[in-house]
Scaffold this motif. Sequence first.
Motif, short mmCIF file in Angstrom:
data_model
loop_
_atom_site.label_atom_id
_atom_site.label_comp_id
_atom_site.label_asym_id
_atom_site.label_seq_id
_atom_site.Cartn_x
_atom_site.Cartn_y
_atom_site.Cartn_z
N LEU A 1 -39.29 -18.11 -23.34
CA LEU A 1 -38.22 -18.41 -22.42
C LEU A 1 -38.56 -19.70 -21.69
N VAL A 2 -37.62 -20.66 -21.65
CA VAL A 2 -37.82 -21.93 -20.94
C VAL A 2 -36.72 -22.05 -19.89
N ILE A 3 -37.15 -22.24 -18.64
CA ILE A 3 -36.22 -22.41 -17.52
C ILE A 3 -36.58 -23.70 -16.81
N SER A 4 -35.67 -24.66 -16.82
CA SER A 4 -35.87 -25.96 -16.15
C SER A 4 -37.21 -26.60 -16.52
N GLY A 5 -37.57 -26.54 -17.79
CA GLY A 5 -38.80 -27.17 -18.26
C GLY A 5 -40.05 -26.34 -18.09
N ILE A 6 -39.94 -25.14 -17.54
CA ILE A 6 -41.09 -24.25 -17.37
C ILE A 6 -41.01 -23.17 -18.43
N ALA A 7 -42.05 -23.08 -19.27
CA ALA A 7 -42.07 -22.10 -20.35
C ALA A 7 -42.79 -20.83 -19.91
N LEU A 8 -42.18 -19.69 -20.21
CA LEU A 8 -42.76 -18.38 -19.90
C LEU A 8 -42.93 -17.62 -21.20
N ASP A 9 -44.14 -17.13 -21.47
CA ASP A 9 -44.43 -16.37 -22.69
C ASP A 9 -44.76 -14.92 -22.36
N GLU A 10 -44.30 -14.02 -23.21
CA GLU A 10 -44.61 -12.59 -23.11
C GLU A 10 -44.39 -12.05 -21.69
N ILE A 11 -43.14 -11.86 -21.36
CA ILE A 11 -42.75 -11.40 -20.02
C ILE A 11 -42.61 -9.88 -20.02
N ASN A 12 -43.23 -9.22 -19.07
CA ASN A 12 -43.10 -7.79 -18.87
C ASN A 12 -42.81 -7.54 -17.39
N PHE A 13 -41.90 -6.61 -17.12
CA PHE A 13 -41.62 -6.29 -15.72
C PHE A 13 -41.18 -4.84 -15.60
N LYS A 14 -41.38 -4.30 -14.41
CA LYS A 14 -40.90 -2.95 -14.10
C LYS A 14 -40.63 -2.88 -12.61
N GLY A 15 -39.70 -2.03 -12.26
CA GLY A 15 -39.36 -1.84 -10.86
C GLY A 15 -39.12 -0.38 -10.57
N GLU A 16 -39.34 0.00 -9.33
CA GLU A 16 -39.16 1.40 -8.94
C GLU A 16 -38.74 1.44 -7.47
N THR A 17 -37.77 2.27 -7.19
CA THR A 17 -37.32 2.48 -5.82
C THR A 17 -37.84 3.82 -5.33
N THR A 18 -38.48 3.79 -4.16
CA THR A 18 -38.98 5.00 -3.52
C THR A 18 -38.58 4.94 -2.05
N GLY A 19 -37.69 5.84 -1.64
CA GLY A 19 -37.22 5.81 -0.25
C GLY A 19 -36.55 4.49 0.05
N ASP A 20 -37.03 3.79 1.08
CA ASP A 20 -36.47 2.50 1.49
C ASP A 20 -37.19 1.31 0.85
N GLU A 21 -38.15 1.56 -0.04
CA GLU A 21 -38.94 0.48 -0.62
C GLU A 21 -38.61 0.27 -2.09
#
Length: 186
Positions: A1-21
């Motif tokens: 993935l290239v965004i504005s000339g910045i290349a990102l390789d092998e992206i992994n993400f996760k998110g979790e909601t607990t209460g107000d956080e």
Amino acid sequence: LVISGIALDEINFKGETTGDEFDFDLAVSRVAFQAEDDTNGLGIDNFKTHIVSGNDSVKYEVNWDNNLQSNRNKGSVSGFVRFATLQNMEAGIYSAEAEYEGNSWKIADDSRILIDTSYINVHKFKVYKEDESFIVDGILSDHPEDTLSVYFNKWSLKNFNPLLEGSSLSVAGIINGRFGIFRNHD
């Protein structure tokens, strides 16, 4: 993935909601700031961040490490952003250190930045290694008495060369002193 000339390789993400956080984790194997050639130049490997947001604040941790014994590039930064309103916020650093090209750098723990609709207030933002440092401190606003100052102490201009990589420009020398940024009301 290239965004504005910045290349990102092998992206992994996760998110979790607990209460107000909301907890969010992001990992990128390589971030290259010169996307046309991601094997040289300014980049970071094994970039990981952990963000916890809730109510009016965000706490973050950012880490990276190229896992090389020579030409080491690793670091960690942790801090916070607190919102009084969407136009009024405070950001600070709990800890920050990095190793780059054999140099160990730190940012002072008491660094703070306050941003409002009418000013930016930087409080003792100090970047240093051994006896070499620069400090940004002061207020930038429409008030003629406010000044944002940058103080250099034995600062090697060579520190800027990684940012200039890929251009035909390089700098050398040592700088000491202060310069101020202020709004000219003429």
